[in-house]
Motif scaffolding. Sequence first.
Motif, mmCIF file in Angstrom:
data_model
loop_
_atom_site.group_PDB
_atom_site.id
_atom_site.type_symbol
_atom_site.label_atom_id
_atom_site.label_comp_id
_atom_site.label_asym_id
_atom_site.label_seq_id
_atom_site.Cartn_x
_atom_site.Cartn_y
_atom_site.Cartn_z
ATOM 1 N N TRP A 21 0.846 -1.192 0.000
ATOM 2 C CA TRP A 21 0.000 0.000 0.000
ATOM 3 C C TRP A 21 0.882 1.243 0.000
ATOM 4 O O TRP A 21 2.001 1.223 0.525
ATOM 5 N N ALA A 37 -13.104 -9.791 2.006
ATOM 6 C CA ALA A 37 -13.065 -8.329 1.917
ATOM 7 C C ALA A 37 -14.406 -7.689 2.214
ATOM 8 O O ALA A 37 -14.482 -6.477 2.424
ATOM 9 N N ARG A 38 -15.478 -8.482 2.242
ATOM 10 C CA ARG A 38 -16.793 -7.936 2.574
ATOM 11 C C ARG A 38 -17.021 -7.846 4.080
ATOM 12 O O ARG A 38 -17.994 -7.233 4.531
ATOM 13 N N ALA A 102 -7.140 5.013 3.247
ATOM 14 C CA ALA A 102 -7.617 5.554 1.972
ATOM 15 C C ALA A 102 -7.485 4.523 0.860
ATOM 16 O O ALA A 102 -8.382 4.371 0.021
ATOM 17 N N ALA A 103 -6.354 3.809 0.836
ATOM 18 C CA ALA A 103 -6.132 2.801 -0.198
ATOM 19 C C ALA A 103 -7.132 1.649 -0.085
ATOM 20 O O ALA A 103 -7.429 0.967 -1.084
ATOM 21 N N LEU A 104 -7.650 1.432 1.099
ATOM 22 C CA LEU A 104 -8.644 0.372 1.335
ATOM 23 C C LEU A 104 -10.067 0.881 1.133
ATOM 24 O O LEU A 104 -11.031 0.223 1.530
ATOM 25 N N GLY A 105 -10.202 2.047 0.521
ATOM 26 C CA GLY A 105 -11.524 2.560 0.190
ATOM 27 C C GLY A 105 -12.148 3.419 1.266
ATOM 28 O O GLY A 105 -13.353 3.672 1.229
ATOM 29 N N ASN A 106 -11.339 3.885 2.227
ATOM 30 C CA ASN A 106 -11.844 4.718 3.335
ATOM 31 C C ASN A 106 -12.969 4.036 4.097
ATOM 32 O O ASN A 106 -13.878 4.702 4.608
ATOM 33 N N ARG A 107 -12.903 2.719 4.171
ATOM 34 C CA ARG A 107 -13.841 2.000 5.035
ATOM 35 C C ARG A 107 -13.455 2.244 6.493
ATOM 36 O O ARG A 107 -12.282 2.388 6.825
#
Length: 320
Positions: A21, A37-38, A102-107
């Motif tokens: 990342w 990942a869900r 952020a790289a993980l989609g800001n989850r």
Amino acid sequence: MHAKENAGRRLPGAPEPTRYWPGAGGITLAGDEWGDARGPLVILQHGGGQTRHAWKDVGVKLAGAGFHVVSFDARGHGDSDWAPDARYSQDAMIEDLVSVVAALGNRRPALVGASMGGGTSLVAIGEDRVDATALVMVDIAPRIEPEGVARIRAFMMQKPEGFASLEEVADAIASYQPHRTRPHDLSGLAKNVRIGPDGRYRWHWDPAYRKYEPDFRKREARFEACAAKLTLPTLLVRGGLSDVLTEEGAREFLALCPHAEYVNVQSAGHMIAGDRNDAFGTAVIEFLLRVVPVDGAPIHPAHEPHPHREGPAGDITDVP
């Protein structure tokens, strides 16, 4: 100029990272991930002088419980880049965490951090840099003991010229952790060191990291301010044998964050996950399953009190 190549080459058998990342300032961070990942995201951050490998067993267990788990080497550690400007401050670590999120989609992640990683997590949440679902702090609090910190620094500063053999590496670890059984098979040490052109073994961290020494009074005040702001589900885990976080230090944190839960793993030292991986993993999974459910139930918004906590604040769970 600091370059990771200065650390030498990897030893045969050292696990390769499965993911990379972007960190702050062009740094590349190496890591691993487990699970679907869900599932709810959990980010594991190791302590100073450790690597992502400290979390492997816990990561696998959390993934088995339904979580999506990420663990990465901090800058200057393991397979992550060394900072070309030797920047290893608290803020640099927080910036890296923000970049990974952020790289993980800001989850919204649950943050689990040991020692240095726990401080990074606490400040990132307390200063509104990361919007998290839960926080687990492992043997770290605003007040830590100078003697315990000095012992860690002494361990990290020894043998700058390198070790002649893996047996010497094992001896150094055993002297720091006398309560652990010394391994007969030394192949597991491959992930802890690299071998230089001179044939000597050196630790997996940038020597410049060892020179970074924070202002502990400013650090304590910053941590206290962040602890007092916490409203999300929080768990403090202390090693009963730790010389870094005392029972008094843990109690002071619980006074600042009265809704926090507390687990004391009596037979573990500062490196709790390595000393008592079974007890530690069970405590963390049980906590996260309650506060960050994997079955699709709503997650309480960050910065709101959570109703799962009952009974007097700061209840202790003693794990023998």
